[in-house]
Design an enzyme around this catalytic site. Structure first.
Site, PDB file in Angstrom:
ATOM      1  N   HIS A 114     -27.385 -24.597  -1.111  1.00 38.78           N
ATOM      2  CA  HIS A 114     -27.295 -23.724   0.063  1.00 38.78           C
ATOM      3  C   HIS A 114     -27.833 -22.326  -0.262  1.00 38.78           C
ATOM      4  O   HIS A 114     -28.627 -21.770   0.497  1.00 38.78           O
ATOM      5  CB  HIS A 114     -25.839 -23.602   0.529  1.00 38.78           C
ATOM      6  CG  HIS A 114     -25.334 -24.777   1.309  1.00 38.78           C
ATOM      7  ND1 HIS A 114     -25.311 -26.047   0.796  1.00 38.78           N
ATOM      8  CD2 HIS A 114     -24.825 -24.859   2.579  1.00 38.78           C
ATOM      9  CE1 HIS A 114     -24.798 -26.869   1.707  1.00 38.78           C
ATOM     10  NE2 HIS A 114     -24.510 -26.183   2.801  1.00 38.78           N
ATOM     11  N   HIS A 167     -18.761 -24.772  -4.717  1.00 40.95           N
ATOM     12  CA  HIS A 167     -19.469 -24.215  -5.868  1.00 40.95           C
ATOM     13  C   HIS A 167     -18.626 -23.178  -6.581  1.00 40.95           C
ATOM     14  O   HIS A 167     -17.761 -22.527  -5.986  1.00 40.95           O
ATOM     15  CB  HIS A 167     -20.786 -23.560  -5.429  1.00 40.95           C
ATOM     16  CG  HIS A 167     -21.833 -24.529  -5.004  1.00 40.95           C
ATOM     17  ND1 HIS A 167     -22.480 -25.371  -5.880  1.00 40.95           N
ATOM     18  CD2 HIS A 167     -22.346 -24.804  -3.781  1.00 40.95           C
ATOM     19  CE1 HIS A 167     -23.344 -26.115  -5.221  1.00 40.95           C
ATOM     20  NE2 HIS A 167     -23.278 -25.797  -3.945  1.00 40.95           N
TER      21      HIS A 167
END
Length: 339
Positions: A114, A167
């Site tokens: 992302h 993450h």
């Protein structure tokens, strides 16, 4: 890396605790930073504003996401939502964190896709906008505004990935830096008027290059499906683990979109020269069409059929944006020729 991962978990806990009331905002931000949003949202918007920028967005999206896949296969990064349980370090002092549907991606975690794709793709958009503003006004202050928005966007998307446990912070930082560098470099080599053969070769190079790399690593005894099994084991709900987030899905998206880009430019070189109002109509129609294309359900069994149809889906996307919708609007708005 254990200390880095542990620190990242506590950062995620603090972020969730302090900003829980902004949960909807973080979920929106993570969807905005999804690589598929670059293909389905940013690409048509940029294309109808400025053709070269639209082509650049699609080109940069495909290459940056493909490189992200390669990096993930090499770096073997963990994801917080499975590492918390897998590490066995938090049995007595479990962090107060929550998973979300967007948490359960199945690929390795480093670097953040992302952050990387957002950094690369939005560089194309903001640099073009900044150049336009500077050329029209001569003001460096106005030209700097898109870059401020760009920085804010990268920060928000990065924090959203930490918030949902997708993450660790270092993976977001690494992805962001890599994405910015790729955006700067790839934006200089946009294949705006190359032949179909170039795009066919590029598409096949991405597809078979990754497959050969996968086969080579598997032959060396490296199990590249390790992250998928961990995702299935530790995701809160099994239905959150979707084939669409698997590494091979992103690979087929990238290869399919490049082939589609070549076909779109082959069918209608140069496209249609439409005024602003018809282009606005194009954006509305294309957005509706892509919304339905993205939501169209694909059979997940057998997996080869799913990946083949996924490839075809993203081959269609540039056709819709660059050929079908502008052609339709051109027919509707073109003035009849006088005899």
């Amino acid at each position: 890396m254990e200390a880095v991962y542990t620190h990242g978990v506590w950062v995620a806990e603090a972020l969730q605790t302090e900003t829980r009331r902004y949960e909807d905002f973080w979920l929106f931000a993570t969807h905005l930073g999804d690589p598929k949003a670059a293909f389905l949202l940013v690409f048509p918007l940029a294309f109808y504003l400025h053709r070269r920028s639209g082509v650049a967005v699609l080109w940069v999206s495909a290459l940056s996401e493909w490189l992200n896949l390669v990096f993930k296969w090499i770096l073997f990064g963990q994801r917080p939502y499975w590492w918390i349980g897998e590490s066995q370090l938090f049995v007595k002092n479990a962090p107060k964190v929550e998973q979300f549907q967007s948490s359960c991606e199945t690929g390795p975690g480093s670097p953040s896709g992302h952050a990387m794709v957002t950094g690369a793709v939005w560089w194309v958009v903001v640099s073009a906008l900044a150049s336009f503003l500077h050329s029209r006004t001569g003001s460096k202050v106005l030209a700097a505004i898109p870059y401020l928005f760009y920085t804010l966007l990268l920060v928000v998307v990065g924090l959203s990935r930490i918030f949902i446990l997708a993450h660790f912070p270092h993976q977001v930082i690494g992805g962001t830096i890599t994405g910015v560098i790729l955006g700067v470099l790839l934006n200089r080599t946009v294949p705006e008027s190359r032949h179909l053969w170039f795009f066919l070769c590029s598409s096949m190079a991405l597809l078979f290059g990754a497959l050969l790399m996968y086969a080579g690593l598997e032959n060396l005894g490296i199990d590249l499906s390790w992250s998928i099994s961990l995702a299935k084991r530790w995701c809160l709900k099994s239905e959150w683990v979707r084939l669409e987030t698997a590494p091979f899905s992103s690979l087929n998206r990238d290869a399919g979109s490049l082939l589609g880009l070549g076909l779109a430019q082959y069918w209608k070189p140069g496209g249609w020269d439409l005024p602003w109002i018809p282009r606005t109509l194009c954006l509305a129609l294309a957005s509706m069409a892509l919304f339905h294309i993205s939501r169209f359900p694909l059979p997940t069994v057998p997996a080869l059929l799913f990946y083949s149809l996924f490839f075809l889906k993203y081959t269609i996307v540039p056709q819709v944006v660059m050929v079908v919708v502008p052609g339709f609007v051109h027919l509707l708005t073109a003035k009849p020729k006088k005899d």
